[in-house]
Design a protein around this motif. Structure first.
Motif, PDB file in Angstrom:
ATOM      1  N   LEU A 142      31.761  26.619  -2.755  1.00  0.00           N
ATOM      2  CA  LEU A 142      32.127  25.637  -3.776  1.00  0.00           C
ATOM      3  C   LEU A 142      31.343  24.339  -3.617  1.00  0.00           C
ATOM      4  N   ALA A 143      30.854  24.084  -2.412  1.00  0.00           N
ATOM      5  CA  ALA A 143      30.075  22.868  -2.175  1.00  0.00           C
ATOM      6  C   ALA A 143      28.772  22.870  -2.968  1.00  0.00           C
ATOM      7  N   VAL A 144      28.203  24.052  -3.217  1.00  0.00           N
ATOM      8  CA  VAL A 144      26.889  24.124  -3.869  1.00  0.00           C
ATOM      9  C   VAL A 144      26.920  23.519  -5.276  1.00  0.00           C
ATOM     10  N   PRO A 145      27.744  24.012  -6.209  1.00  0.00           N
ATOM     11  CA  PRO A 145      27.763  23.397  -7.532  1.00  0.00           C
ATOM     12  C   PRO A 145      28.341  21.985  -7.519  1.00  0.00           C
ATOM     13  N   THR A 146      29.302  21.726  -6.625  1.00  0.00           N
ATOM     14  CA  THR A 146      29.935  20.404  -6.576  1.00  0.00           C
ATOM     15  C   THR A 146      28.946  19.331  -6.155  1.00  0.00           C
ATOM     16  N   MET A 147      28.239  19.564  -5.065  1.00  0.00           N
ATOM     17  CA  MET A 147      27.287  18.566  -4.576  1.00  0.00           C
ATOM     18  C   MET A 147      26.085  18.434  -5.498  1.00  0.00           C
ATOM     19  N   ALA A 148      25.657  19.569  -6.086  1.00  0.00           N
ATOM     20  CA  ALA A 148      24.534  19.506  -7.024  1.00  0.00           C
ATOM     21  C   ALA A 148      24.902  18.672  -8.250  1.00  0.00           C
ATOM     22  N   ALA A 149      26.116  18.876  -8.765  1.00  0.00           N
ATOM     23  CA  ALA A 149      26.547  18.117  -9.943  1.00  0.00           C
ATOM     24  C   ALA A 149      26.724  16.636  -9.611  1.00  0.00           C
ATOM     25  N   ALA A 150      27.323  16.340  -8.464  1.00  0.00           N
ATOM     26  CA  ALA A 150      27.540  14.948  -8.068  1.00  0.00           C
ATOM     27  C   ALA A 150      26.218  14.213  -7.883  1.00  0.00           C
ATOM     28  N   THR A 151      25.272  14.878  -7.207  1.00  0.00           N
ATOM     29  CA  THR A 151      23.964  14.256  -6.993  1.00  0.00           C
ATOM     30  C   THR A 151      23.215  14.076  -8.297  1.00  0.00           C
ATOM     31  N   GLY A 152      23.246  15.114  -9.160  1.00  0.00           N
ATOM     32  CA  GLY A 152      22.562  15.032 -10.446  1.00  0.00           C
ATOM     33  C   GLY A 152      23.117  13.920 -11.314  1.00  0.00           C
ATOM     34  N   LEU A 153      24.444  13.787 -11.368  1.00  0.00           N
ATOM     35  CA  LEU A 153      25.057  12.738 -12.186  1.00  0.00           C
ATOM     36  C   LEU A 153      24.677  11.356 -11.678  1.00  0.00           C
ATOM     37  N   ASP A 154      24.721  11.181 -10.362  1.00  0.00           N
ATOM     38  CA  ASP A 154      24.375   9.871  -9.796  1.00  0.00           C
ATOM     39  C   ASP A 154      22.910   9.534 -10.036  1.00  0.00           C
ATOM     40  N   LEU A 155      22.032  10.545  -9.970  1.00  0.00           N
ATOM     41  CA  LEU A 155      20.612  10.306 -10.238  1.00  0.00           C
ATOM     42  C   LEU A 155      20.399   9.872 -11.682  1.00  0.00           C
ATOM     43  N   VAL A 156      21.059  10.560 -12.606  1.00  0.00           N
ATOM     44  CA  VAL A 156      20.904  10.214 -14.025  1.00  0.00           C
ATOM     45  C   VAL A 156      21.402   8.796 -14.293  1.00  0.00           C
ATOM     46  N   LYS A 157      22.546   8.458 -13.687  1.00  0.00           N
ATOM     47  CA  LYS A 157      23.135   7.137 -13.919  1.00  0.00           C
ATOM     48  C   LYS A 157      22.354   6.016 -13.235  1.00  0.00           C
ATOM     49  N   SER A 158      21.674   6.334 -12.114  1.00  0.00           N
ATOM     50  CA  SER A 158      21.026   5.286 -11.316  1.00  0.00           C
ATOM     51  C   SER A 158      19.509   5.349 -11.346  1.00  0.00           C
ATOM     52  N   ALA A 159      18.939   6.293 -12.079  1.00  0.00           N
ATOM     53  CA  ALA A 159      17.481   6.508 -12.042  1.00  0.00           C
ATOM     54  C   ALA A 159      16.696   5.282 -12.474  1.00  0.00           C
ATOM     55  N   HIS A 160      17.266   4.477 -13.348  1.00  0.00           N
ATOM     56  CA  HIS A 160      16.525   3.317 -13.871  1.00  0.00           C
ATOM     57  C   HIS A 160      16.202   2.309 -12.767  1.00  0.00           C
ATOM     58  N   GLY A 161      16.957   2.344 -11.667  1.00  0.00           N
ATOM     59  CA  GLY A 161      16.716   1.394 -10.591  1.00  0.00           C
ATOM     60  C   GLY A 161      15.880   1.949  -9.460  1.00  0.00           C
ATOM     61  N   PHE A 162      15.367   3.175  -9.622  1.00  0.00           N
ATOM     62  CA  PHE A 162      14.594   3.821  -8.571  1.00  0.00           C
ATOM     63  C   PHE A 162      13.105   3.517  -8.719  1.00  0.00           C
TER      64      PHE A 162
END
Length: 222
Positions: free
Chosen positions: A120-140
């Motif tokens: 269950l960690a695989v889809p959960t961590m992938a989704a959490a990381t992907g969402l945070d990247l999308v939301k924070s990508a502008h500051g990278f």
């Protein structure tokens, strides 16, 4: 694991849904009020540790006679585990710990609960990381992405190694409560691993043997 047993894909998918929905909906609140809150982290760690100790003591004396197989989990049971996993949105709550407790409360053995938590960690961590990247990508910056990529690769290699070792040795970590022989009895191990205490030392029973009164035996709780 899923390639070998494709029927467990459905329980993992259903268990992911509550966390995905809650995480996407409450993302702003989690980022604003929970991340970096030391008081919440300390309280969550203390409560989680106490709960683990209490449940472990309870299970030692109330071991279920039968366990539910992961592949037999109904959508409702899977959703329940996912809902419990969603508590890990609270900083300091262990995602793996919450999932293992949820799985065991719903009938999984300790070994299968550990495996279910890892899957269950695989889809959960992938989704959490992907969402945070999308939301924070502008500051990278480009350098930030490089550091992130290196960190991701090292973490992935380490995680694969740890998961392989942990899943392999997890049965040895989870023993059912020992049983004490009240009189002489013939022991005929036919399946699984059986250990017998001789003079306080535990040895694996590799064949038939006679247990005398006072000797103890235990099996892997898998």
């Amino acid at each position: 694991k899923i390639r070998q047993n494709p029927e467990i894909f459905r329980p993992v998918l259903f268990a992911f849904l509550p966390t995905g929905i809650v995480g996407y909906t409450l993302y702003p609140l989690v980022k604003r009020f929970l991340l970096g809150n030391d008081g919440v982290v300390v309280a969550s760690l203390a409560a989680g540790g106490a709960l683990f100790i209490l449940l472990e003591q309870y299970w030692k004396h109330h071991t279920p006679k039968e366990h539910t197989a992961m592949r037999s989990f109904s959508p409702l049971q899977s959703l329940a585990v996912g809902t419990i996993q969603a508590l890990s949105m609270i900083t300091g709550v262990s995602r793996a710990g919450a999932t293992i407790i949820g799985g065991m409360l719903l009938g999984l053995s300790k070994k299968e609960a550990v495996e279910f938590s890892f899957l269950l960690a695989v889809p959960t961590m992938a989704a959490a990381t992907g969402l945070d990247l999308v939301k924070s990508a502008h500051g990278f910056t480009g350098e930030n992405f490089l550091h992130l990529s290196v960190g991701f690769f090292v973490a992935w290699v380490t995680a694969v190694a740890v998961i392989m070792v942990t899943v392999r040795i997890s049965p040895a970590l989870f023993f059912a409560p020992p049983l004490r022989a009240q009189s002489s009895v013939m022991l005929l191990p036919t399946r699984g691993d059986v250990f017998v205490s001789v003079g306080g030392l535990w040895d694996r029973a590799s064949g038939e043997m006679v247990l005398v009164a006072g000797m103890e035996l235990k099996t892997l709780d898998s």
